[in-house]
Design an enzyme around this catalytic site. Structure first.
Site, mmCIF file in Angstrom:
data_model
loop_
_atom_site.group_PDB
_atom_site.id
_atom_site.type_symbol
_atom_site.label_atom_id
_atom_site.label_comp_id
_atom_site.label_asym_id
_atom_site.label_seq_id
_atom_site.Cartn_x
_atom_site.Cartn_y
_atom_site.Cartn_z
ATOM 1 C CB CYS A 166 28.817 36.415 8.451
ATOM 2 S SG CYS A 166 27.152 36.165 7.825
ATOM 3 C CD GLU A 191 34.331 36.415 10.917
ATOM 4 O OE1 GLU A 191 35.087 37.201 10.345
ATOM 5 O OE2 GLU A 191 33.131 36.289 10.631
ATOM 6 C CD GLU A 213 24.297 42.898 5.974
ATOM 7 O OE1 GLU A 213 24.587 42.377 7.062
ATOM 8 O OE2 GLU A 213 23.154 43.270 5.685
ATOM 9 C CE LYS A 228 35.627 42.159 -6.041
ATOM 10 N NZ LYS A 228 36.074 40.758 -6.107
HETATM 11 P P1 NAD Z 1 36.814 39.845 2.286
HETATM 12 O O1 NAD Z 1 36.479 41.040 3.080
HETATM 13 O O2 NAD Z 1 38.227 39.440 2.194
HETATM 14 O O3 NAD Z 1 36.318 40.010 0.785
HETATM 15 C C1 NAD Z 1 34.982 40.293 0.462
HETATM 16 C C2 NAD Z 1 34.924 40.914 -0.927
HETATM 17 O O4 NAD Z 1 35.617 42.153 -0.899
HETATM 18 C C3 NAD Z 1 35.574 40.102 -2.027
HETATM 19 O O5 NAD Z 1 34.826 40.251 -3.214
HETATM 20 C C4 NAD Z 1 36.938 40.753 -2.193
HETATM 21 O O6 NAD Z 1 37.470 40.624 -3.484
HETATM 22 C C5 NAD Z 1 36.622 42.193 -1.903
HETATM 23 N N1 NAD Z 1 37.742 42.959 -1.355
HETATM 24 C C6 NAD Z 1 38.744 42.515 -0.551
HETATM 25 N N2 NAD Z 1 39.570 43.521 -0.245
HETATM 26 C C7 NAD Z 1 39.077 44.624 -0.856
HETATM 27 C C8 NAD Z 1 39.469 45.989 -0.902
HETATM 28 N N3 NAD Z 1 40.556 46.407 -0.263
HETATM 29 N N4 NAD Z 1 38.723 46.832 -1.614
HETATM 30 C C9 NAD Z 1 37.610 46.407 -2.256
HETATM 31 N N5 NAD Z 1 37.197 45.142 -2.253
HETATM 32 C C10 NAD Z 1 37.913 44.269 -1.553
HETATM 33 O O7 NAD Z 1 35.889 38.697 2.857
HETATM 34 P P2 NAD Z 1 35.845 37.175 2.468
HETATM 35 O O8 NAD Z 1 37.090 36.541 3.007
HETATM 36 O O9 NAD Z 1 35.520 37.019 1.030
HETATM 37 O O10 NAD Z 1 34.553 36.698 3.295
HETATM 38 C C11 NAD Z 1 34.586 36.379 4.620
HETATM 39 C C12 NAD Z 1 34.117 37.519 5.494
HETATM 40 O O11 NAD Z 1 32.815 37.944 5.095
HETATM 41 C C13 NAD Z 1 33.951 37.097 6.946
HETATM 42 O O12 NAD Z 1 34.484 38.067 7.795
HETATM 43 C C14 NAD Z 1 32.449 36.998 7.124
HETATM 44 O O13 NAD Z 1 32.014 37.145 8.452
HETATM 45 C C15 NAD Z 1 31.969 38.075 6.235
HETATM 46 N N6 NAD Z 1 30.558 37.879 5.846
HETATM 47 C C16 NAD Z 1 29.604 38.678 6.397
HETATM 48 C C17 NAD Z 1 28.259 38.480 6.095
HETATM 49 C C18 NAD Z 1 27.181 39.350 6.692
HETATM 50 O O14 NAD Z 1 26.060 39.311 6.185
HETATM 51 N N7 NAD Z 1 27.433 40.104 7.731
HETATM 52 C C19 NAD Z 1 27.906 37.475 5.205
HETATM 53 C C20 NAD Z 1 28.903 36.675 4.666
HETATM 54 C C21 NAD Z 1 30.234 36.893 4.998
#
Ligand code: NAD
Length: 807
Positions: free
Chosen positions: A305, A403, A271, A196
């Site tokens: 990230c 962050e 991650e 997703k």
């Molecule tokens: P997010 O956590 O808001 O969303 C990530 C994904 O999870 C999206 O597809 C979203 O639709 C889904 N999601 C959100 N809430 C959910 C829930 N309650 N249940 C199930 N799915 C849910 O993150 P974002 O804003 O899309 O991305 C930014 C974040 O991702 C930052 O914190 C960044 O550091 C992190 N990130 C980490 C890595 C890594 O490899 N460690 C890589 C890229 C991004």
């Protein structure tokens, strides 16, 4: 041309626009009527409830790029079912066949590289320079690399198999790259997936689906793409079929998913977020370091990230460095992501833009000084932000801790390497670090001591499929990429735990597993034991329980065997404090020394063999010879642990470019262990031995068989184990104590060997600092046959250190 005219020309020279053509990408969008269904079972399937979301162009925020299906429970169920049905066929294919498919995916992406790059820039807002030169090439590399694992799987991972369907949830900052990091290893190993994407960046996943369907002809159901919002994500991770959930996103949502999957038995890869340090020593090559900062924080507008969002500069060069940095910032260009001359594009979405600006306001309010180059103009109509620098930042400021996930750099200063390390680790995260020094000793010393899954020396933001990526601490657990990443998409074939009460499958008997009628043979004389009262082992000392509580360990027939202490919250606190205190020097001790101590422990155990066998027999009611066998196995297990102490070190990987990646297996930290109620000695020795061999420190709580744990205390004390490395508590309610350990913010991992309810409780309680968990979930572990590699993998996390060479 005279000198004056030439100078004026050079001074007024500016970039002209150099836009990349959108035509082909727009054509593809049009070919779908700019409206997309889910990709399920090798076909486009409209959302069953008929709802759609729109995805927009963040650089022209009024512009809708396409409509995407809003996934509901029915859609998720259809996708998971398709993946489930595809699994037997896909996993049964010879590795070579799967390798060919992955190879074909890499080739197909390469063929359409420019369309992917433009689409990613349009949907995400990042500059084409990045999507063209980094995102898409790294995706291609990932599929090629994992084609290799599909090919070699049988040889390289004997005793492992794919688990089935994997549920995958990805963020918006590297939509295509994160997709490749998730899909490539999973399907190479023989799993099938439902992925997703984020609702604001679904398009490259859909373009890939189109290519899988029309060009690669991947068997239906192997890869399924369900689009939607966070609710769709929830339905996916909650679905009962997937054996594993891999999530990339914020730590906040990671916590929700950890809680939501507690007790489900699902494996997790997390991650999560970061607040990575970028450390510049006064002996660094400053020009390179300045370029490093630009890459570290303004790459992808800082929505990375592992962004080097905390600049730590050695005090002596701070003024000079900041001056150079500001000069460089004035040269950055912000604007149309499809313009090849742009350094920075748009922030991905309005919500994120708001979050960043709010944090910037907090930074100013808390007293830090904000600077933005006045000549860098952001175009109207999109979510643009200029590069931003904060000076005068205190470590406690919100902007130094949270962050920001935007183009905002905060700077702090340090005087000594020790202070740099202390500041670097002064965060709840542990994703990455970048270290700049021409002195190899300083760079490597800091690299070892900084708590991060990836460390770049004199470089930053480098990625390669051969080097696993993942976090320490609240940045998550599990790895993607490299050999280490493959373990996370496989399960063991030779260790399938049976249900509670069932027999372990491997040969050999566990101590409690004795034939009926064997009761009296070699039975211990328990009378000697009745009066013994044991204390806890905390920080190398024998300590009375805080509240002087105790309980009696009994034999299966109810005879009293020993009185042992009853631990409470304060005892746990003291034990954790001791374990934490012992950790730095144990971590720095040589593997040779740890091995010697464990051998000595085995030697001392051998001397006391009979006493231990008596106690095991008395507590479990097993035959004396069975108990003796368990002691022998435990001695042998200690030899295993000692042997591996200096043989499970890591790897060196050549990666793209003139760099080596040193993958070191580091300890997880302080491990809380709820001792198993099976095989009292062998189970305990197996987990404690492996943990300390790999340089962790431990707090153990023993319950039913606390007598053996307490007997062990004496041996530990006489085996030169440094104070605080092993701490032992006992409790009649070990599950409750394990829960306290799971809640403790200074415990890095919790291992729970007990029933389902207790396993679920510690998984739920682990979310405070996102500690790693290993739970038996009510299943019996075969402690005799347990794979040594499993014990070692649980005891370690990989740190990849990137070391450049040459010029
Ligand atoms: P997010 O956590 O808001 O969303 C990530 C994904 O999870 C999206 O597809 C979203 O639709 C889904 N999601 C959100 N809430 C959910 C829930 N309650 N249940 C199930 N799915 C849910 O993150 P974002 O804003 O899309 O991305 C930014 C974040 O991702 C930052 O914190 C960044 O550091 C992190 N990130 C980490 C890595 C890594 O490899 N460690 C890589 C890229 C991004």
């Amino acid at each position: 041309m005279n000198q004056e005219r030439l100078t004026s020309l050079i001074e007024t020279l500016d970039y002209g626009p150099a836009p990349e053509s959108e035509a082909k990408t727009r054509e593809w969008l049009k070919s779908h009527g700019s409206k997309f269904s889910h990709y399920i079972n090798g076909a486009w399937q409209p959302p069953m409830k008929g709802s759609y979301l729109k995805t927009i162009n963040p650089a022209r925020s009024e512009e809708e790029l396409a409509q995407i299906a809003l996934g509901t429970k029915e859609d998720v169920d259809a996708a998971v079912t398709a993946a489930k049905n595809a699994f037997p066929g896909w996993s049964a294919l010879p590795g070579h066949r799967r390798a060919r498919y992955l190879y074909a995916i890499a080739r197909a992406v390469a063929k359409h590289a420019r369309v992917f790059a433009v689409l990613e820039s349009l949907d995400n807002g990042k500059p084409i320079r990045e999507t063209r030169d980094i995102d898409v090439p790294v995706v291609i590399r990932h599929f090629y690399y994992h084609a290799g694992w599909a090919q070699t799987l049988e040889n390289e991972f004997p005793g492992y198999r794919p688990g089935g369907v994997i549920a995958q949830i990805i963020p918006w900052n590297f939509p295509f790259l994160m997709l490749a990091w998730k899909i490539a290893p999973a399907i190479a190993a023989g799993n099938t997936v439902v992925i997703k994407p984020s609702k604001s960046t679904p398009l490259t996943a859909l373009l890939l689906a189109d290519i899988l369907l029309s060009e690669v002809k991947l068997p239906p159901g192997v890869v399924n793409v369900v689009t939607g919002d966070s609710k769709t994500g929830t339905m996916l991770y909650e679905h009962p079929v997937p054996w594993k959930v891999t999530f990339t996103g914020s730590t906040e949502v990671g916590r929700i998913i950890r809680k939501g999957t507690a007790g489900s038995g699902k494996h997790l890869t997390m991650e999560l977020g970061g607040k990575s340090p970028f450390i510049v020593f006064d002996n660094a090559d400053l020009d390179s370091a300045i370029e490093g900062v630009v890459n570290g924080i303004w790459f992808n507008e800082g929505q990375v990230c592992c962004a080097g969002s905390r600049l730590l500069v050695q005090e002596a060069i701070q003024d000079d460095f900041v001056k150079r940095l500001k000069r460089r910032m004035r040269k950055l260009r912000v604007g149309n992501p499809l313009d090849k001359a742009m350094d920075m594009g748009a922030i991905n979405n309005a919500e994120q833009l708001k979050k960043i600006t709010e944090l910037m306001d907090i930074g100013v309010k808390e007293g830090a000084v904000m600077w933005q180059p006045d000549n860098v103009k952001c175009p109207p109509g999109g979510f643009f932000l200029p590069p931003t620098l904060f000076t005068g930042v205190e470590p406690s400021h919100t902007i130094a801790q949270e962050e920001i996930f935007g183009p905002v750099l905060v700077t702090l200063t340090f005087r000594t390497p020790a202070e740099a390390i202390q500041l670097a680790n002064n965060t709840r995260y542990g994703l990455a670090a970048s270290i700049w020094s021409q002195d190899i000793d300083t760079a490597m010393d800091v690299a070892r001591k900084v708590k991060a899954g990836t460390v770049w020396i004199n470089s930053t933001n480098l990625f390669d499929a051969a080097a696993g990526f993942g976090g320490y601490r609240e940045s998550g657990y599990g790895r993607e990429g490299g050999r280490e990443g493959m373990y996370d998409v496989l399960i063991e074939t030779d260790h399938t735990p049976s249900e509670a009460g069932g027999r372990p499958e491997a040969t050999g008997m566990v101590a409690h597993d004795r034939p009926a009628g064997d009761q009296s043979e070699g039975k211990a004389d328990t009378n000697d034991m009745i009066d013994r009262t044991f204390r806890f082992l905390i920080g190398g000392a024998l300590v009375r329980p805080d509240q002087m509580g105790s309980f009696t360990v009994t034999s299966p027939t109810g005879e009293s065997l020993a009185v042992v202490g009853e631990a409470n919250r304060k005892d746990v606190r003291n034990a954790v404090e001791a374990a934490r205190g012992a950790f730095p020097s144990w971590f720095e001790s040589s593997a040779h020394m740890r091995a010697q101590i464990i051998y000595f422990w085995a030697e001392n155990l051998a001397v006391e063999k009979e006493r231990f066998a008596d106690a095991i027999a008395a507590q479990t009611g097993c035959a004396h010879h069975t108990a003796q066998a368990e002691v022998d196995q435990s001695i042998s297990r200690l030899f295993d642990c000692a042997a591996y102490a200096d043989k499970f070190g890591g790897t060196v990987q050549p990666v793209l470019g003139r760099r080596l990646v040193i993958g070191i297996r580091e300890p997880v930290g302080v491990v809380g262990i709820r001792a198993s109620d099976e095989s009292p000695l062998l189970a305990l020795i197996s987990v404690v031995g492996a943990a300390i061999a790999m340089a962790n420190t431990v707090v153990v709580v023993a319950g039913k068989h606390a007598l053996t744990a307490m007997d062990l205390v004496q041996i530990i004390q006489h085996s030169d184990v440094p104070a605080g490395v092993i701490n032992v508590l006992s409790s009649q309610k070990p599950d409750a104590i394990a829960r306290i350990l799971a809640e403790h913010e200074d415990v890095d991992a919790i291992w729970f060997f007990g029933n389902h309810e207790g396993s679920k409780a510690v998984e739920e309680a682990s979310t405070g600092n996102m500690k790693q968990t290993w739970v038996s979930d009510g299943k019996v572990i075969d402690w005799i046959g347990v794979r040594r590699e499993r014990l070692l993998l649980k005891s370690t996390q990989v740190k990849n250190i990137w070391v450049p060479y040459g010029v």
